[in-house]
Design a protein around this motif. Structure first.
Motif, PDB file in Angstrom:
ATOM      1  N   LEU A 126      37.089  58.214  35.644  1.00 35.98           N
ATOM      2  CA  LEU A 126      37.593  57.992  37.003  1.00 35.98           C
ATOM      3  C   LEU A 126      37.649  56.502  37.305  1.00 35.98           C
ATOM      4  O   LEU A 126      38.440  56.060  38.131  1.00 35.98           O
ATOM      5  N   SER A 127      36.803  55.729  36.631  1.00 36.56           N
ATOM      6  CA  SER A 127      36.764  54.293  36.923  1.00 36.56           C
ATOM      7  C   SER A 127      37.872  53.523  36.238  1.00 36.56           C
ATOM      8  O   SER A 127      38.382  52.562  36.780  1.00 36.56           O
ATOM      9  N   TYR A 128      38.250  53.902  35.039  1.00 40.56           N
ATOM     10  CA  TYR A 128      39.208  53.054  34.324  1.00 40.56           C
ATOM     11  C   TYR A 128      40.503  53.756  33.973  1.00 40.56           C
ATOM     12  O   TYR A 128      41.329  53.203  33.242  1.00 40.56           O
ATOM     13  N   VAL A 165      41.965  50.244  46.138  1.00 43.52           N
ATOM     14  CA  VAL A 165      41.859  50.037  44.689  1.00 43.52           C
ATOM     15  C   VAL A 165      42.912  50.860  43.941  1.00 43.52           C
ATOM     16  O   VAL A 165      43.620  50.351  43.070  1.00 43.52           O
ATOM     17  N   LEU A 166      43.038  52.131  44.298  1.00 43.35           N
ATOM     18  CA  LEU A 166      43.987  52.976  43.568  1.00 43.35           C
ATOM     19  C   LEU A 166      45.425  52.564  43.851  1.00 43.35           C
ATOM     20  O   LEU A 166      46.284  52.643  42.964  1.00 43.35           O
ATOM     21  N   ARG A 169      46.269  49.453  41.854  1.00 37.84           N
ATOM     22  CA  ARG A 169      46.475  49.774  40.440  1.00 37.84           C
ATOM     23  C   ARG A 169      47.773  50.542  40.196  1.00 37.84           C
ATOM     24  O   ARG A 169      48.072  50.888  39.053  1.00 37.84           O
ATOM     25  N   VAL A 201      45.241  54.556  31.150  1.00 37.11           N
ATOM     26  CA  VAL A 201      44.222  53.555  31.452  1.00 37.11           C
ATOM     27  C   VAL A 201      44.801  52.616  32.496  1.00 37.11           C
ATOM     28  O   VAL A 201      45.887  52.071  32.310  1.00 37.11           O
ATOM     29  N   ASP A 203      43.164  50.024  33.976  1.00 37.80           N
ATOM     30  CA  ASP A 203      42.678  48.660  33.925  1.00 37.80           C
ATOM     31  C   ASP A 203      43.829  47.747  33.514  1.00 37.80           C
ATOM     32  O   ASP A 203      44.609  48.076  32.624  1.00 37.80           O
ATOM     33  N   PRO A 204      43.952  46.602  34.159  1.00 34.57           N
ATOM     34  CA  PRO A 204      45.155  45.781  33.919  1.00 34.57           C
ATOM     35  C   PRO A 204      45.121  45.071  32.583  1.00 34.57           C
ATOM     36  O   PRO A 204      45.105  43.869  32.495  1.00 34.57           O
ATOM     37  N   PHE A 205      45.138  45.861  31.532  1.00 29.39           N
ATOM     38  CA  PHE A 205      45.179  45.324  30.186  1.00 29.39           C
ATOM     39  C   PHE A 205      46.457  44.536  29.973  1.00 29.39           C
ATOM     40  O   PHE A 205      46.537  43.645  29.130  1.00 29.39           O
ATOM     41  N   VAL A 207      47.585  42.265  31.420  1.00 23.74           N
ATOM     42  CA  VAL A 207      47.445  40.820  31.561  1.00 23.74           C
ATOM     43  C   VAL A 207      47.298  40.132  30.212  1.00 23.74           C
ATOM     44  O   VAL A 207      47.548  38.939  30.088  1.00 23.74           O
ATOM     45  N   PHE A 208      46.836  40.870  29.196  1.00 23.01           N
ATOM     46  CA  PHE A 208      46.721  40.267  27.875  1.00 23.01           C
ATOM     47  C   PHE A 208      48.075  40.108  27.200  1.00 23.01           C
ATOM     48  O   PHE A 208      48.227  39.363  26.257  1.00 23.01           O
ATOM     49  N   ARG A 209      49.033  40.893  27.663  1.00 21.48           N
ATOM     50  CA  ARG A 209      50.337  40.841  27.022  1.00 21.48           C
ATOM     51  C   ARG A 209      51.140  39.630  27.514  1.00 21.48           C
ATOM     52  O   ARG A 209      51.085  39.299  28.683  1.00 21.48           O
TER      53      ARG A 209
ATOM     54  N   SER B 127      40.359  46.916  26.154  1.00 20.26           N
ATOM     55  CA  SER B 127      40.989  46.685  27.452  1.00 20.26           C
ATOM     56  C   SER B 127      40.055  46.972  28.618  1.00 20.26           C
ATOM     57  O   SER B 127      40.108  46.304  29.628  1.00 20.26           O
ATOM     58  N   TYR B 155      49.179  42.528  18.583  1.00 19.05           N
ATOM     59  CA  TYR B 155      50.180  41.645  19.164  1.00 19.05           C
ATOM     60  C   TYR B 155      49.499  40.388  19.662  1.00 19.05           C
ATOM     61  O   TYR B 155      48.285  40.372  19.880  1.00 19.05           O
ATOM     62  N   ASN B 161      45.151  33.337  29.171  1.00 22.45           N
ATOM     63  CA  ASN B 161      45.037  34.639  29.828  1.00 22.45           C
ATOM     64  C   ASN B 161      43.750  35.346  29.435  1.00 22.45           C
ATOM     65  O   ASN B 161      43.036  35.888  30.275  1.00 22.45           O
ATOM     66  N   ASP B 203      35.834  47.340  33.813  1.00 22.37           N
ATOM     67  CA  ASP B 203      36.710  47.582  34.949  1.00 22.37           C
ATOM     68  C   ASP B 203      35.868  47.598  36.211  1.00 22.37           C
ATOM     69  O   ASP B 203      34.779  48.161  36.231  1.00 22.37           O
ATOM     70  N   PHE B 205      34.716  49.080  38.610  1.00 22.49           N
ATOM     71  CA  PHE B 205      34.416  50.346  39.263  1.00 22.49           C
ATOM     72  C   PHE B 205      33.502  50.111  40.451  1.00 22.49           C
ATOM     73  O   PHE B 205      33.480  50.898  41.401  1.00 22.49           O
TER      74      PHE B 205
END
Lengths: 212, 212
Positions: A126-128, A165-166, A169, A201, A203-205, A207-209, B127, B155, B161, B203, B205
């Motif tokens: 539920l958190s991530y 929060v939701l 996201r 998922v 979580d703002p992964f 941002v790594f891209r 992530s 990648y 970042n 994350d 939470f």
């Protein structure tokens, strides 16, 4: 199989009708057949208890393999986590019962440990992730969603925080509709839905891209 | 067992010396003994190949249970994900080899599927957790960390970042030290470390929790 019912996180258990652990409460399940994998098997086992189309999410939880976890010949369990939305009331057999996870009856074998592992997995996801979709009805007020998250997590969540929060996201969106006005009058609350009903998922992964 | 080596995500495989799948490449593992659970078993199996104290993280991955996944008597595998930090070079037996995950040799049974599931799990956990600690040396430059994340994720990740996101999450902290200056001069890069080497969901939470 977990569901938020009557404001509490509950698990579907059935009462054993034979030894070992006669009359104790047990998770649905059974032996793996020779022609099926564990995912096929759990679907078959659950179908003996409920209409499996009512499950909104099923995932492998973990293997439970302590040498003496059941008496007699060694048995290794692959446990699954299944979720049912709060607005569904599955028809269940007479020997089964929904039990509050924080007030379990005496369970068979290591099934309490498995239920608690399922609750922990649910709480973490539920958190991530957007997994709330699997516990919530198709449409809901923020207040209803707050009740569902609070029950699943085991502590009170603030409605404004949850919505913020939701929404940030991108998991939650307004439907544009409101609840029918109640007898007390007042502004009817807005209805929301999850933007996706597939597990993601959140979580703002990204941002790594690098930017596309 | 995965490790970032020579800038690539690699997996430790061993070459089978007997049928079935003679000479194909296989994940370390073996039969569960009667007096052990799967976690004890995998530690024992790995210890036959490497010094298991060099593993920085081990977790259950999934059960692989397709009826015909191996020829002959049915075998169900509980797969584990193990990680080794980039600065460790374990002594390995002659029949084993590190293989790039994106360029695997011909593997035995369903082991390619297992390796790819492990890579997916690793990528997801990078992530939303601090799991980078298990791939990184105790101290590293942001540039080194960027290389490790890029290899594990498949990648290129931007260094600025990565540093910003991990620092904001409280996962990364400067050691206060710098790399020894190289022959080219210039400002020596700062050294960082992970704030914890226990797995934690990063994350936020906590936003769901009421203030203490």
């Amino acid at each position: 199989m977990l569901q938020v019912r009557d404001g509490r996180l509950q698990v579907l258990l059935w009462q054993r009708a034979q030894a070992p652990d006669l009359h104790l409460w047990s998770l649905p399940g059974g032996r793996l057949a020779t022609d099926e994998d564990v995912a096929t098997s759990i679907r078959r086992q659950l179908a003996e208890k409920v209409d499996v189309r009512q499950l909104s999410h099923v995932e492998q939880l973990a293997v439970f393999s302590a040498p003496a976890r059941v008496p007699g010949a060694r048995l290794i369990a692959t446990a699954f986590l299944g979720l049912v939305p709060a607005d569904v009331d599955p028809v269940i057999p007479a020997d089964t019962r929904w039990c509050a996870v924080d007030d379990l009856p005496e369970t068979a074998f290591d099934h309490e440990e498995i239920v608690l592992a399922a609750r922990e997995r649910l709480s973490a996801k539920l958190s991530y992730t957007n997994l709330g979709f699997a516990l919530a009805p198709a449409e809901f007020t923020v207040s209803e969603l707050r009740g569902i998250y609070s029950a699943a997590l085991g502590y009170q969540v603030a409605a404004t925080n949850l919505q913020r929060v939701l929404s940030r996201r991108g998991v939650l969106e307004p439907t544009g509709r409101t609840m029918p006005a109640g007898p007390s009058g007042g502004r009817p609350p807005a209805l929301f839905r999850f933007t996706s009903r597939d597990l993601q998922v959140t979580d703002p992964f990204a941002v790594f891209r690098p930017p596309n």
